[in-house]
Design a protein around this motif. Structure first.
Motif, PDB file in Angstrom:
ATOM      1  N   LYS A  84       0.993  -1.186   0.137  1.00  0.00           N
ATOM      2  CA  LYS A  84      -0.227  -0.067   0.130  1.00  0.00           C
ATOM      3  C   LYS A  84       0.992   1.099   0.087  1.00  0.00           C
ATOM      4  O   LYS A  84       1.923   1.078   0.218  1.00  0.00           O
ATOM      5  N   ASP A  85       0.206   2.321  -0.167  1.00  0.00           N
ATOM      6  CA  ASP A  85       0.971   3.586  -0.154  1.00  0.00           C
ATOM      7  C   ASP A  85       1.447   3.861   1.398  1.00  0.00           C
ATOM      8  O   ASP A  85       0.650   3.569   2.238  1.00  0.00           O
ATOM      9  N   PRO A  86       2.508   4.500   1.385  1.00  0.00           N
ATOM     10  CA  PRO A  86       2.982   4.763   2.778  1.00  0.00           C
ATOM     11  C   PRO A  86       2.116   5.922   3.497  1.00  0.00           C
ATOM     12  O   PRO A  86       1.353   6.419   2.655  1.00  0.00           O
ATOM     13  N   LEU A  87       2.148   6.184   4.732  1.00  0.00           N
ATOM     14  CA  LEU A  87       1.395   7.171   5.302  1.00  0.00           C
ATOM     15  C   LEU A  87       1.961   8.671   4.669  1.00  0.00           C
ATOM     16  O   LEU A  87       2.973   8.713   4.169  1.00  0.00           O
ATOM     17  N   PRO A  88       0.921   9.626   4.478  1.00  0.00           N
ATOM     18  CA  PRO A  88       1.223  10.840   3.816  1.00  0.00           C
ATOM     19  C   PRO A  88       2.379  11.682   4.620  1.00  0.00           C
ATOM     20  O   PRO A  88       3.164  11.994   4.069  1.00  0.00           O
ATOM     21  N   GLU A  89       2.672  11.400   5.814  1.00  0.00           N
ATOM     22  CA  GLU A  89       3.686  12.186   6.458  1.00  0.00           C
ATOM     23  C   GLU A  89       5.038  11.321   6.568  1.00  0.00           C
ATOM     24  O   GLU A  89       5.796  11.405   7.362  1.00  0.00           O
ATOM     25  N   ALA A  90       5.230  10.037   6.128  1.00  0.00           N
ATOM     26  CA  ALA A  90       6.097   9.189   5.946  1.00  0.00           C
ATOM     27  C   ALA A  90       7.570   9.946   6.027  1.00  0.00           C
ATOM     28  O   ALA A  90       8.405   9.650   6.688  1.00  0.00           O
ATOM     29  N   ALA A  91       7.799  10.659   5.107  1.00  0.00           N
ATOM     30  CA  ALA A  91       9.014  11.439   4.758  1.00  0.00           C
ATOM     31  C   ALA A  91       9.360  12.295   5.999  1.00  0.00           C
ATOM     32  O   ALA A  91      10.542  12.442   6.154  1.00  0.00           O
ATOM     33  N   GLU A  92       8.338  12.918   6.326  1.00  0.00           N
ATOM     34  CA  GLU A  92       8.675  13.796   7.516  1.00  0.00           C
ATOM     35  C   GLU A  92       9.125  13.142   8.865  1.00  0.00           C
ATOM     36  O   GLU A  92       9.887  13.720   9.542  1.00  0.00           O
ATOM     37  N   PHE A  93       8.460  11.892   9.126  1.00  0.00           N
ATOM     38  CA  PHE A  93       8.723  11.238  10.262  1.00  0.00           C
ATOM     39  C   PHE A  93       9.900  10.162  10.212  1.00  0.00           C
ATOM     40  O   PHE A  93      10.280   9.655  11.070  1.00  0.00           O
ATOM     41  N   ASP A  94      10.282   9.879   9.050  1.00  0.00           N
ATOM     42  CA  ASP A  94      11.446   8.907   8.911  1.00  0.00           C
ATOM     43  C   ASP A  94      12.700   9.235   9.538  1.00  0.00           C
ATOM     44  O   ASP A  94      13.185  10.463   9.223  1.00  0.00           O
ATOM     45  N   GLY A  95      13.013   8.582  10.273  1.00  0.00           N
ATOM     46  CA  GLY A  95      14.400   8.817  10.994  1.00  0.00           C
ATOM     47  C   GLY A  95      14.199   9.508  12.294  1.00  0.00           C
ATOM     48  O   GLY A  95      15.189   9.846  13.131  1.00  0.00           O
ATOM     49  N   GLN A  96      12.861   9.975  12.642  1.00  0.00           N
ATOM     50  CA  GLN A  96      12.806  10.429  14.111  1.00  0.00           C
ATOM     51  C   GLN A  96      13.231   9.449  15.197  1.00  0.00           C
ATOM     52  O   GLN A  96      12.507   8.393  14.814  1.00  0.00           O
ATOM     53  N   ALA A  97      13.686  10.118  16.079  1.00  0.00           N
ATOM     54  CA  ALA A  97      13.889   8.995  17.410  1.00  0.00           C
ATOM     55  C   ALA A  97      12.896   9.214  18.133  1.00  0.00           C
ATOM     56  O   ALA A  97      11.906  10.185  18.281  1.00  0.00           O
ATOM     57  N   GLY A  98      12.541   8.026  19.130  1.00  0.00           N
ATOM     58  CA  GLY A  98      11.538   8.173  20.175  1.00  0.00           C
ATOM     59  C   GLY A  98      10.032   8.203  19.693  1.00  0.00           C
ATOM     60  O   GLY A  98       9.395   8.894  20.547  1.00  0.00           O
ATOM     61  N   LYS A  99       9.733   7.538  18.494  1.00  0.00           N
ATOM     62  CA  LYS A  99       8.348   7.512  18.205  1.00  0.00           C
ATOM     63  C   LYS A  99       7.350   6.908  18.859  1.00  0.00           C
ATOM     64  O   LYS A  99       6.220   6.995  19.180  1.00  0.00           O
ATOM     65  N   LEU A 100       7.993   5.798  19.758  1.00  0.00           N
ATOM     66  CA  LEU A 100       7.080   4.847  20.184  1.00  0.00           C
ATOM     67  C   LEU A 100       6.240   5.311  21.397  1.00  0.00           C
ATOM     68  O   LEU A 100       4.967   5.379  21.402  1.00  0.00           O
ATOM     69  N   GLY A 101       6.798   6.490  22.206  1.00  0.00           N
ATOM     70  CA  GLY A 101       6.129   6.950  23.299  1.00  0.00           C
ATOM     71  C   GLY A 101       5.283   8.300  22.823  1.00  0.00           C
ATOM     72  O   GLY A 101       4.469   8.511  23.491  1.00  0.00           O
ATOM     73  N   LYS A 102       5.653   8.923  21.730  1.00  0.00           N
ATOM     74  CA  LYS A 102       4.927   9.862  21.227  1.00  0.00           C
ATOM     75  C   LYS A 102       3.621   9.561  20.464  1.00  0.00           C
ATOM     76  O   LYS A 102       2.715  10.075  20.365  1.00  0.00           O
ATOM     77  N   TYR A 103       3.946   8.708  19.299  1.00  0.00           N
ATOM     78  CA  TYR A 103       2.883   8.632  18.239  1.00  0.00           C
ATOM     79  C   TYR A 103       2.310   6.961  18.088  1.00  0.00           C
ATOM     80  O   TYR A 103       1.513   6.938  17.131  1.00  0.00           O
ATOM     81  N   PHE A 104       2.971   5.898  18.809  1.00  0.00           N
ATOM     82  CA  PHE A 104       2.371   4.912  18.615  1.00  0.00           C
ATOM     83  C   PHE A 104       0.992   4.764  18.654  1.00  0.00           C
ATOM     84  O   PHE A 104       0.533   5.202  19.816  1.00  0.00           O
ATOM     85  N   SER A 105       0.117   4.074  17.873  1.00  0.00           N
ATOM     86  CA  SER A 105      -1.224   3.805  18.020  1.00  0.00           C
ATOM     87  C   SER A 105      -1.535   2.356  17.937  1.00  0.00           C
ATOM     88  O   SER A 105      -1.024   1.405  17.275  1.00  0.00           O
ATOM     89  N   SER A 106      -2.039   1.692  19.053  1.00  0.00           N
ATOM     90  CA  SER A 106      -2.543   0.491  19.233  1.00  0.00           C
ATOM     91  C   SER A 106      -3.812   0.016  18.504  1.00  0.00           C
ATOM     92  O   SER A 106      -4.344  -0.942  18.281  1.00  0.00           O
TER      93      SER A 106
END
Length: 112
Positions: A84-106
């Motif tokens: 499928k297509d990646p998320l629209p914001e993929a390029a912006e978030f690629d490489g950011q550290a610490g995404k688990l605590g900030k952005y993870f969705s269950s």
């Protein structure tokens, strides 16, 4: 050994890996993918396909929380077998550290 999806997949969700997996062991959440470690045959074809470098062998140190997360959510989320297509914001978030605590969705993704 198995492979696990890690932090960098969050908010990117590239699915290039799904397309090459011979056993369809990827599962889709709202904003990331996970691998079912019981289904993974350790072939490694998915690892180089990930543009975000988010797939790692579970033999690397420090991946315990990712092994647990992949195990847990692969039992809750729908299977995904097509690219499928990646998320629209993929390029912006690629490489950011610490995404688990900030952005993870269950929340689950849509699956195939």
């Amino acid at each position: 050994m198995t492979y696990v999806v890690t932090d960098n997949c969050i908010k990117c969700k590239y699915t290039d890996c799904v397309e090459v997996c011979p056993v369809d062991c990827f599962y889709e959440g709202e904003n990331m993918l996970v691998i079912n470690p019981d289904e993974c045959i350790d072939c490694g074809v998915c690892e180089p396909e990930c543009p975000a470098d988010a797939i790692r062998p579970d033999t690397e140190p420090g991946l315990e929380k990712w092994i647990e997360l992949n195990t847990e959510y692969s039992e809750k989320w729908p299977n995904i077998t097509i690219k499928k297509d990646p998320l629209p914001e993929a390029a912006e978030f690629d490489g950011q550290a610490g995404k688990l605590g900030k952005y993870f969705s269950s929340e689950p993704g849509s699956g195939d």
